[in-house]
Each structure stands twice: as C-alpha cells, then as structure tokens.
Write a protein that holds these residues in place. Structure first.
Motif, PDB file in Angstrom:
ATOM      1  N   CYS A 292     -35.514  47.997  48.171  1.00  0.00           N
ATOM      2  CA  CYS A 292     -34.279  47.289  48.500  1.00  0.00           C
ATOM      3  C   CYS A 292     -34.430  46.499  49.798  1.00  0.00           C
ATOM      4  CB  CYS A 292     -33.116  48.279  48.620  1.00  0.00           C
ATOM      5  SG  CYS A 292     -32.598  49.012  47.061  1.00  0.00           S
ATOM      6  N   ALA A 295     -36.580  43.468  49.010  1.00  0.00           N
ATOM      7  CA  ALA A 295     -35.845  42.495  48.198  1.00  0.00           C
ATOM      8  C   ALA A 295     -34.851  41.716  49.049  1.00  0.00           C
ATOM      9  CB  ALA A 295     -35.123  43.206  47.056  1.00  0.00           C
ATOM     10  N   ARG A 354     -25.430  48.804  46.303  1.00  0.00           N
ATOM     11  CA  ARG A 354     -25.097  48.099  45.071  1.00  0.00           C
ATOM     12  C   ARG A 354     -24.055  47.013  45.319  1.00  0.00           C
ATOM     13  NH1 ARG A 354     -24.535  53.463  41.264  1.00  0.00           N
ATOM     14  NH2 ARG A 354     -26.582  53.395  40.245  1.00  0.00           N
ATOM     15  N   ALA A 361     -25.392  38.205  45.835  1.00  0.00           N
ATOM     16  CA  ALA A 361     -25.523  37.371  44.636  1.00  0.00           C
ATOM     17  C   ALA A 361     -24.337  36.415  44.499  1.00  0.00           C
ATOM     18  CB  ALA A 361     -25.648  38.254  43.394  1.00  0.00           C
ATOM     19  N   SER A 514     -30.471  35.913  41.181  1.00  0.00           N
ATOM     20  CA  SER A 514     -30.982  36.793  40.118  1.00  0.00           C
ATOM     21  C   SER A 514     -31.775  37.962  40.702  1.00  0.00           C
ATOM     22  CB  SER A 514     -31.874  35.990  39.161  1.00  0.00           C
ATOM     23  OG  SER A 514     -31.159  34.933  38.582  1.00  0.00           O
ATOM     24  N   ILE A 515     -32.573  37.670  41.740  1.00  0.00           N
ATOM     25  CA  ILE A 515     -33.337  38.747  42.401  1.00  0.00           C
ATOM     26  C   ILE A 515     -32.380  39.747  43.042  1.00  0.00           C
ATOM     27  CG2 ILE A 515     -34.956  39.257  44.262  1.00  0.00           C
ATOM     28  CD1 ILE A 515     -36.260  36.545  43.702  1.00  0.00           C
ATOM     29  N   VAL A 517     -29.378  40.466  42.047  1.00  0.00           N
ATOM     30  CA  VAL A 517     -28.787  41.269  40.962  1.00  0.00           C
ATOM     31  C   VAL A 517     -29.774  42.331  40.483  1.00  0.00           C
ATOM     32  CG1 VAL A 517     -27.937  41.187  38.587  1.00  0.00           C
ATOM     33  CG2 VAL A 517     -27.207  39.450  40.228  1.00  0.00           C
ATOM     34  N   LEU A 518     -31.046  41.944  40.331  1.00  0.00           N
ATOM     35  CA  LEU A 518     -32.064  42.911  39.892  1.00  0.00           C
ATOM     36  C   LEU A 518     -32.247  44.033  40.905  1.00  0.00           C
ATOM     37  CD1 LEU A 518     -34.799  40.521  38.433  1.00  0.00           C
ATOM     38  CD2 LEU A 518     -33.286  42.051  37.157  1.00  0.00           C
ATOM     39  N   ALA A 519     -32.015  43.738  42.195  1.00  0.00           N
ATOM     40  CA  ALA A 519     -32.179  44.749  43.237  1.00  0.00           C
ATOM     41  C   ALA A 519     -31.149  45.861  43.122  1.00  0.00           C
ATOM     42  CB  ALA A 519     -32.097  44.097  44.613  1.00  0.00           C
ATOM     43  N   ILE A 521     -30.862  47.661  40.661  1.00  0.00           N
ATOM     44  CA  ILE A 521     -31.559  48.763  39.962  1.00  0.00           C
ATOM     45  C   ILE A 521     -32.190  49.735  40.959  1.00  0.00           C
ATOM     46  CG2 ILE A 521     -33.394  49.332  38.340  1.00  0.00           C
ATOM     47  CD1 ILE A 521     -32.860  46.634  36.980  1.00  0.00           C
TER      48      ILE A 521
END
Length: 575
Positions: A292, A295, A354, A361, A514-515, A517-519, A521
């Motif tokens: 995290c 990212a 989160r 984003a 997009s990166i 948003v993926l972070a 996870i």
C-alpha cells in the motif's frame, strides 16, 4: 486517563521537543531538494550549465540516499542514533554550504551527492526518536507531523527559495539551510540519548548488494524515456545488440533484489546479523502495508509529475506560477497527514486505507474529466484537494502501521524501509508515468496525422515522428517554421497537438486512478485492529509470534468482553 480491567492508568504525555527536532530536520532535508528545483534558472545562469546538470545533481542526492539508507540504519543502531544524527546534521549543513558556494557544476554535484548520503543516516534516526519518545496516540500524531513535514518543506521552498532566487540570489536559500542545521544540532543535545546497540554487526555484503540493486533500478527506470523502453535511442550511453540499457539495468536490479532477500533469509536462518531485519515484514499484514505504501507513493509521485506537466506544457505557465497553482494540493497533503491520527481510535487501519484509496481514485477521476485550459476552474481545484487529502492520509497511516507493528529496537529498520520504498516507488512512478503518457501522446498524434488530409505526406516527411513528446504550442510552431508548412497546416498541427496531449494526460490520470482502486485489495490485508502502542511486543516483553499477529489481524475488532485479544507492551488493552 484510561480504564483497564477495573484499574485506572494515567497516561503521561511526553515533551514535544523531540518532534520539533524531527520536523525541522525533515524540513531541512526536503527543503534542500525543493530549493534546487525552484532555483534551477538562477543556478543554470550563474554556473553556466544546462538545466540537466541541476537535474543530475538532484538525482545524485536521491540515489545516494536510497542506496545507503539500510546501511545508515545499522550505523545509527551500532553507534547511537543521537550521536550519528548529530554528525550527519553537521555534514549535511557543510554540504549545503558547499552548494551555496559552488563555483562549478561538479562542485554542486559532489555536494548534493554528499547530502543525499548523510540523509541516509538522518532518516532512520528520525523514526528512532519518535519510537523512543512517543507512544500510542501521541506517537501516531508525531508520525503524521513527520509525514506532513515533506509537503510543508515544498511550500516553504516555493515561498522562500522562490523569493530569494528572484531577489537576492539562489545561494541564500542554501545558506538558510546551514542556519537550520545549526539550530537542529543545538536542539538535538536536549534529546535523551538512544543507547547504542554495541553488539550490532554490520552485514557489509548485504549493504553492498542492496546499494547496487537500488542504483541499477533507479538508473534503469530513470532512463526508460530517454534511452528507450526496448530499443536504444541515440541518447543511450551504450546498447547491447541494439537493446536499450534501461531494461537491462532494471532486470539486473530485480535479480540483485531477489539475491538480497535470499541473502537476508539465509543469514537469519544461520543466526547471523542482517543489514535489514526481515521481522519488519514478518506477517502478511506488514507486507500488505508495504504494498500500500509503494502504491500510494507511486501514484502520488506520478501525479506530482503529470500535474506540473499539464500546467506548464498545456497552459504554458512558468515554473513559479506552477508552484503556486499546486499549493492547494500540497496543503491538503499536509492537513491530511496531521489530522488522520484522530481517526485511529475509531477505525482500523485497513478501513482507513480502503477509504483513502477510494478518495485518491475519486480525486484523480475528477481531475481527468474536468481539466481543460483554465487551471483555476472550481472542479479542478476540488480534484486536487481530494487527491491530496487521500494521499496525505494514506502515507501517514501506512508508516504508522509499520512502526506500530515493530518492536522499538527495529524502529531504525522501519525508517530505512520507509525511505527505501519512498525513493524507489517515486523513481518508478515518474519514469512509468512519463513513458505511458508519451506513449499515449505518440499514438494519438500518429493516428491524428494519418486521418488529417490537411497534413500532407510531404510535411510528415519533414518532421521526426519518432521523437514525439509534450511540447508547447510555441515550440511546435518553431519546429514547423523550419518546414514548408502553410499557415493552415500549422493551425491544424497545433490543434491536433492540443487535443492529443490533453487526452494523453487525462488517460494517464485515469490509469493512476485504476492503480489506486487496485490498491484497495492489499489494503484489505492491513491490520484490522487499532493497536495502542507497538503491539509486536507482548506485555511480557517478548515479541509476538507470526501466528499470534496473523490471528490478531483476522480477529474481529473486539472480543466478547469489548477488548482486543492481544495486550500492548504497556499491559493495556488496545481497545
């Protein structure tokens, strides 16, 4: 006051003096780099050197810090963090004096490289001071202020160095840093000494492998745009069968990194000292926290590159005007870094992370859909502020989470790891954002030219379409003035350039979103409880096992009695 199991414990707040030293020293280190950037025009004129020389000096300092920061943590632990810190502050002050007195580009380069090397000693010590002097909520606030000191230094550099550069001269900015170094040195004598760990032995092989891997990765990613992503350009210093050195260096750096971690695991299994203690990353939640961190630093640094690119190239504003335009973004990072600690008692780290990545984003998406040619428009400012709030909150959160999960004896390793991840992620962020944006731009320009009947084949043959980059309208007109382009063709080319570069920036911002948003996870793997103070040590003083920490991460926030299942070092529950 806090109640624990029918008892009342008095929480005594520590003096904020160590935090003042930490923040001022972070400003000293960060201001130095920002001042070089703001003073670029004065330096190039005074030293009769191209702007790339100043960029090389900045890069030298960054690479030196990243390469030696793991070694710096161990040196601080072995000889005492306060003593090493004081020596490093003196050397950094001397290096800044050398910058102020620089008569040649070489002197500037050497001084900046020296300053980066000693920051490798300073950065871990700052984290040790926080861990040694503050606990619980006070520690979380201190980490927030440390994170906020970096954007604060950027604003100060803009206001002070920018003013000095345009009035009395750029050298006075670095003379001011020398004064700040003296102040930090004097204040440091009031800090309580951190006992040296004399039994620490330095793993020189690990240190050299780490330094070599970082340097290879840094130069490799930095050279992608200039040397070529795959095939070598004319600007490449060398090539291997026509292949660019950039990907070769990156591959070698990755191999070196794999060997480094393999070496650490082998040394740990043999009971031998390691240059970096893998206990900092011993659980899945700590690894997720690092992902995290990387990212967010990748996305934040890339955005820091794209936003000024938009203002200066699309709008044609000066560097000083650009700096003023991004103040709302910088201030929002500062504010979020300082206030996010107030959320720690109410929400677990994974939930804050989160939400933070969602905010980042949203900020990037808002920017992507609203940027035009008027930077002052309301929604662009809102997008910048939104991005800054999410970025500042996450950077402070992940750092505090890592420090809270590690025993105090590993505070220096946590600080070194933070600095290493910060520099590598930042270098990769700028490099890949540049390559991606330029790639999208090139594709759109080539497609646009092919579909534009006004831009004839004869004109295309007079322009090098293999070296398309972000350029201003004036620069493009200058290039076309050397061709047979008619006024109608010039207007068509300018219109195509305006549309292509704006769309390329929009798509790049959406890619960063997009990166983010993926972070979300890996953010879901961060701790699901809010520790009061360094929970990796149990009340008995022994380190918690990996199994205990993993169980803690997946337990509900509270047990049936309303308390966390694992006590903190002070013997209190972390509820």
């Amino acid at each position: 006051m806090s109640k624990i199991a029918g008892q009342t414990e008095t929480v005594v707040k520590a003096s904020w003096l160590p935090l003042i030293v930490v923040v001022l020293t972070q400003i000293q280190a960060s201001f130095a780099v920002n001042a070089l950037t703001v003073s670029m025009q004065g330096i190039t004129t005074d030293l009769n050197t191209p702007a790339t020389s100043v960029g090389t000096a900045i890069t030298a300092g960054t690479f030196a810090m990243a390469a030696f920061i793991l070694l710096g943590a161990k040196v601080g632990a072995k000889f005492g963090s306060r003593r090493v810190f004081q020596i490093a502050v003196v050397i950094h002050g001397a290096a800044m004096a050398a910058v102020a007195l620089s008569a040649t580009p070489a002197m500037l380069f050497i001084a900046q490289a020296a300053s980066g090397a000693v920051i490798a000693l300073i950065a871990p010590a700052l984290v040790v001071f926080i861990a040694a002097n503050f606990h619980g909520q006070q520690q979380a606030k201190a980490i927030g202020y440390l994170a906020a000191a970096i954007p604060a230094a950027g604003v100060l550099a803009l206001l002070i160095a920018g003013t000095f550069a345009s009035t009395i001269g750029w050298r006075y900015s670095f003379a001011l840093i020398v004064v700040l170094a003296v102040i930090n040195l004097l204040l440091s004598f009031k800090l309580k000494p951190v006992a040296p760990q004399k039994d620490v032995k330095i793993d020189w092989v690990g240190a050299l492998v780490a330094a070599a891997s970082v340097i290879l990765l840094s130069f490799g990613f930095s050279g992608l745009n200039t040397w070529g992503v795959v095939l070598a350009t004319d600007a490449a210093p060398f090539n291997v069968l026509g292949i660019s050195p950039a990907p070769i260096l990156i591959v070698l750096g990755i191999i070196g990194g794999q060997f480094f971690f393999s070496w650490l695991r082998r040394r740990k299994a043999q009971g031998k000292p390691q240059i970096f203690d893998l206990d900092v990353l011993r659980t899945g939640s700590e690894k997720a926290t690092t992902i995290c961190m990387a990212a967010m630093l990748f996305v934040g640094t890339a955005a820091n590159f794209l936003i000024p690119l938009y203002i200066q190239i699309v709008q044609g504003r000066s560097s000083l005007e650009t700096s003023f335009a991004i103040i709302p973004y910088t201030l929002s990072i500062f504010i979020a870094s300082t206030v996010v600690a107030t959320l720690y008692k109410r929400f677990p780290p994974r939930q804050i992370a989160r939400v933070g990545f969602v905010v980042v984003a949203l900020g990037l998406i808002l920017l992507a859909f609203t940027i035009r040619n008027e930077w002052e428009q309301f929604f662009v400012i809102v997008g910048l502020i939104t991005l800054g709030l999410g970025q500042g909150a996450i950077v402070a959160l992940v750092f505090n989470t890592l420090l809270s999960a590690a025993p105090k004896t590993l505070a220096g390793d946590v600080g070194a790891w933070r600095g290493l991840v910060h520099n590598i992620s930042g270098s990769i962020g700028i490099a890949l954002a540049s390559v991606f944006a330029v790639g999208i731009l090139s594709s759109m320009v080539v497609t646009g030219i092919a579909g534009n009947a006004t831009l004839t084949d004869d004109l295309k043959s007079q322009v090098d379409l293999n070296s398309i980059n972000f350029v201003t309208n004036d620069h493009l007109k200058d290039v076309l003035s050397t061709t047979t382009a008619t006024p109608e063709q010039v207007d068509a080319a300018v219109a195509l350039n305006e549309e292509a570069r704006l769309r390329a920036l929009k798509i790049s911002l959406l890619a960063l979103a997009s990166i983010a948003v993926l972070a979300i996870i890996p953010a879901g793997r961060m701790p699901n409880y809010r520790p009061g103070d360094l929970p990796a040590e149990l009340s008995s003083g022994r380190p918690a096992s990996e199994e205990e920490l993993e169980v803690a991460d997946h337990e509900d926030d509270l047990d049936a009695t309303g308390h966390h299942p694992f006590p903190t070092p002070s013997g209190t529950n972390a509820a």
